[in-house]
Design a protein around this motif. Structure first.
Motif, PDB file in Angstrom:
ATOM      1  N   LEU A  31       0.826  -1.205   0.000  1.00  0.00           N
ATOM      2  CA  LEU A  31       0.000   0.000   0.000  1.00  0.00           C
ATOM      3  C   LEU A  31       0.862   1.258   0.000  1.00  0.00           C
ATOM      4  N   TYR A  32       1.945   1.241   0.770  1.00  0.00           N
ATOM      5  CA  TYR A  32       2.835   2.397   0.831  1.00  0.00           C
ATOM      6  C   TYR A  32       3.514   2.633  -0.516  1.00  0.00           C
ATOM      7  N   VAL A  33       4.071   1.579  -1.072  1.00  0.00           N
ATOM      8  CA  VAL A  33       4.805   1.707  -2.332  1.00  0.00           C
ATOM      9  C   VAL A  33       3.871   2.159  -3.461  1.00  0.00           C
ATOM     10  N   LEU A  34       2.627   1.683  -3.441  1.00  0.00           N
ATOM     11  CA  LEU A  34       1.681   2.056  -4.490  1.00  0.00           C
ATOM     12  C   LEU A  34       1.021   3.411  -4.238  1.00  0.00           C
ATOM     13  N   GLY A  35       1.315   4.026  -3.095  1.00  0.00           N
ATOM     14  CA  GLY A  35       0.782   5.358  -2.804  1.00  0.00           C
ATOM     15  C   GLY A  35      -0.691   5.366  -2.436  1.00  0.00           C
ATOM     16  N   ALA A  36      -1.122   4.379  -1.678  1.00  0.00           N
ATOM     17  CA  ALA A  36      -2.532   4.295  -1.285  1.00  0.00           C
ATOM     18  C   ALA A  36      -2.942   5.519  -0.468  1.00  0.00           C
ATOM     19  N   ASN A  37      -4.209   5.870  -0.555  1.00  0.00           N
ATOM     20  CA  ASN A  37      -4.777   7.018   0.152  1.00  0.00           C
ATOM     21  C   ASN A  37      -4.737   6.761   1.657  1.00  0.00           C
ATOM     22  N   ARG A  38      -3.930   7.512   2.375  1.00  0.00           N
ATOM     23  CA  ARG A  38      -3.771   7.306   3.816  1.00  0.00           C
ATOM     24  C   ARG A  38      -4.987   7.766   4.607  1.00  0.00           C
ATOM     25  N   GLY A  39      -5.918   8.441   3.969  1.00  0.00           N
ATOM     26  CA  GLY A  39      -7.163   8.838   4.624  1.00  0.00           C
ATOM     27  C   GLY A  39      -8.204   7.732   4.609  1.00  0.00           C
ATOM     28  N   ASN A  40      -7.993   6.700   3.798  1.00  0.00           N
ATOM     29  CA  ASN A  40      -8.913   5.579   3.696  1.00  0.00           C
ATOM     30  C   ASN A  40      -8.864   4.746   4.972  1.00  0.00           C
ATOM     31  N   GLU A  41     -10.015   4.308   5.460  1.00  0.00           N
ATOM     32  CA  GLU A  41     -10.080   3.557   6.720  1.00  0.00           C
ATOM     33  C   GLU A  41      -9.332   2.229   6.660  1.00  0.00           C
ATOM     34  N   LEU A  42      -9.422   1.526   5.539  1.00  0.00           N
ATOM     35  CA  LEU A  42      -8.697   0.252   5.420  1.00  0.00           C
ATOM     36  C   LEU A  42      -7.190   0.491   5.473  1.00  0.00           C
ATOM     37  N   VAL A  43      -6.735   1.504   4.763  1.00  0.00           N
ATOM     38  CA  VAL A  43      -5.306   1.822   4.755  1.00  0.00           C
ATOM     39  C   VAL A  43      -4.851   2.221   6.162  1.00  0.00           C
ATOM     40  N   LYS A  44      -5.665   3.010   6.866  1.00  0.00           N
ATOM     41  CA  LYS A  44      -5.340   3.393   8.247  1.00  0.00           C
ATOM     42  C   LYS A  44      -5.238   2.167   9.142  1.00  0.00           C
ATOM     43  N   PHE A  45      -6.195   1.246   9.007  1.00  0.00           N
ATOM     44  CA  PHE A  45      -6.182   0.030   9.823  1.00  0.00           C
ATOM     45  C   PHE A  45      -4.934  -0.807   9.559  1.00  0.00           C
ATOM     46  N   VAL A  46      -4.619  -1.001   8.284  1.00  0.00           N
ATOM     47  CA  VAL A  46      -3.437  -1.802   7.927  1.00  0.00           C
ATOM     48  C   VAL A  46      -2.172  -1.115   8.436  1.00  0.00           C
ATOM     49  N   HIS A  47      -2.100   0.207   8.308  1.00  0.00           N
ATOM     50  CA  HIS A  47      -0.927   0.949   8.766  1.00  0.00           C
ATOM     51  C   HIS A  47      -0.763   0.837  10.283  1.00  0.00           C
ATOM     52  N   ARG A  48      -1.843   1.031  11.037  1.00  0.00           N
ATOM     53  CA  ARG A  48      -1.768   0.906  12.504  1.00  0.00           C
ATOM     54  C   ARG A  48      -1.357  -0.502  12.912  1.00  0.00           C
ATOM     55  N   SER A  49      -1.927  -1.491  12.258  1.00  0.00           N
ATOM     56  CA  SER A  49      -1.600  -2.886  12.574  1.00  0.00           C
ATOM     57  C   SER A  49      -0.132  -3.184  12.263  1.00  0.00           C
ATOM     58  N   ALA A  50       0.327  -2.733  11.113  1.00  0.00           N
ATOM     59  CA  ALA A  50       1.724  -2.950  10.729  1.00  0.00           C
ATOM     60  C   ALA A  50       2.666  -2.210  11.672  1.00  0.00           C
ATOM     61  N   ASP A  51       2.296  -0.992  12.073  1.00  0.00           N
ATOM     62  CA  ASP A  51       3.124  -0.251  13.038  1.00  0.00           C
ATOM     63  C   ASP A  51       3.250  -1.020  14.340  1.00  0.00           C
ATOM     64  N   TRP A  52       2.145  -1.590  14.794  1.00  0.00           N
ATOM     65  CA  TRP A  52       2.172  -2.345  16.043  1.00  0.00           C
ATOM     66  C   TRP A  52       3.040  -3.598  15.898  1.00  0.00           C
ATOM     67  N   LEU A  53       2.858  -4.323  14.799  1.00  0.00           N
ATOM     68  CA  LEU A  53       3.622  -5.554  14.582  1.00  0.00           C
ATOM     69  C   LEU A  53       5.115  -5.280  14.401  1.00  0.00           C
ATOM     70  N   ALA A  54       5.448  -4.162  13.789  1.00  0.00           N
ATOM     71  CA  ALA A  54       6.851  -3.842  13.510  1.00  0.00           C
ATOM     72  C   ALA A  54       7.384  -2.784  14.465  1.00  0.00           C
ATOM     73  N   GLY A  55       6.772  -2.656  15.611  1.00  0.00           N
ATOM     74  CA  GLY A  55       7.203  -1.644  16.573  1.00  0.00           C
ATOM     75  C   GLY A  55       8.678  -1.741  16.910  1.00  0.00           C
ATOM     76  N   TRP A  56       9.211  -2.920  16.997  1.00  0.00           N
ATOM     77  CA  TRP A  56      10.611  -3.126  17.364  1.00  0.00           C
ATOM     78  C   TRP A  56      11.563  -2.879  16.185  1.00  0.00           C
ATOM     79  N   SER A  57      11.055  -2.919  14.956  1.00  0.00           N
ATOM     80  CA  SER A  57      11.946  -2.764  13.800  1.00  0.00           C
ATOM     81  C   SER A  57      11.610  -1.549  12.941  1.00  0.00           C
ATOM     82  N   ARG A  58      10.584  -0.812  13.316  1.00  0.00           N
ATOM     83  CA  ARG A  58      10.058   0.259  12.463  1.00  0.00           C
ATOM     84  C   ARG A  58      11.116   1.292  12.073  1.00  0.00           C
ATOM     85  N   ASP A  59      11.944   1.723  12.970  1.00  0.00           N
ATOM     86  CA  ASP A  59      12.988   2.705  12.656  1.00  0.00           C
ATOM     87  C   ASP A  59      14.378   2.139  12.921  1.00  0.00           C
ATOM     88  N   LEU A  60      14.526   0.862  12.727  1.00  0.00           N
ATOM     89  CA  LEU A  60      15.815   0.210  12.948  1.00  0.00           C
ATOM     90  C   LEU A  60      16.870   0.736  11.971  1.00  0.00           C
TER      91      LEU A  60
END
Length: 95
Positions: A31-60
Motif C-alpha cells: 500500500l505504501y509503495v503504491l501510494g494508497a490514500n492514507r485517509g482511507n479507513e482500510l489503509v489506516k487500519f493496515v498501517h496501525r496494525s503494521a506499526d504495532w507488529l513492527a514496533g521493534w523494527s520500524r525505525d531500525l
C-alpha cells in the motif's frame, strides 16, 4: 489442508499467526509503495496494525529513500516472524 498446516495444533496456530502478521506487514509495504490514500479507513487500519507488529523494527534502519526504509524495516519484521514461527512449529511437530 497442506502439510504446512497439519500436525500439532499449537504448531498450526503459531504458523497461521505468523502468516497473518507477515501478510499485514506485506500489505502495508504494498500500500505504501503504491501510494494508497492514507485517509482511507482500510489503509489506516493496515498501517496501525503494521506499526504495532513492527514496533521493534520500524525505525531500525534510517534511509533517505522512504519506500526502501519501509520495505526494509517492515519486511524485516515479516521475515523474523515467519522464521521464528517456522523454527518453533518445527520443534513442536517433532515433539
Amino acid at each position: 489442508m497442506s502439510s504446512r498446516y497439519s500436525g500439532n495444533q499449537a504448531a498450526v496456530v503459531i504458523t497461521i499467526l505468523a502468516d497473518v502478521a507477515a501478510a499485514i506487514l506485506g500489505l502495508w509495504i504494498l500500500l505504501y509503495v503504491l501510494g494508497a490514500n492514507r485517509g482511507n479507513e482500510l489503509v489506516k487500519f493496515v498501517h496501525r496494525s503494521a506499526d504495532w507488529l513492527a514496533g521493534w523494527s520500524r525505525d531500525l534502519f534510517i534511509l533517505d529513500t522512504d519506500w526502501l526504509r519501509i520495505l526494509i524495516n517492515y519486511g524485516l519484521a515479516a521475515v523474523v516472524y515467519l522464521a521464528l514461527a517456522h523454527v518453533v512449529a518445527g520443534r513442536l511437530r517433532r515433539s
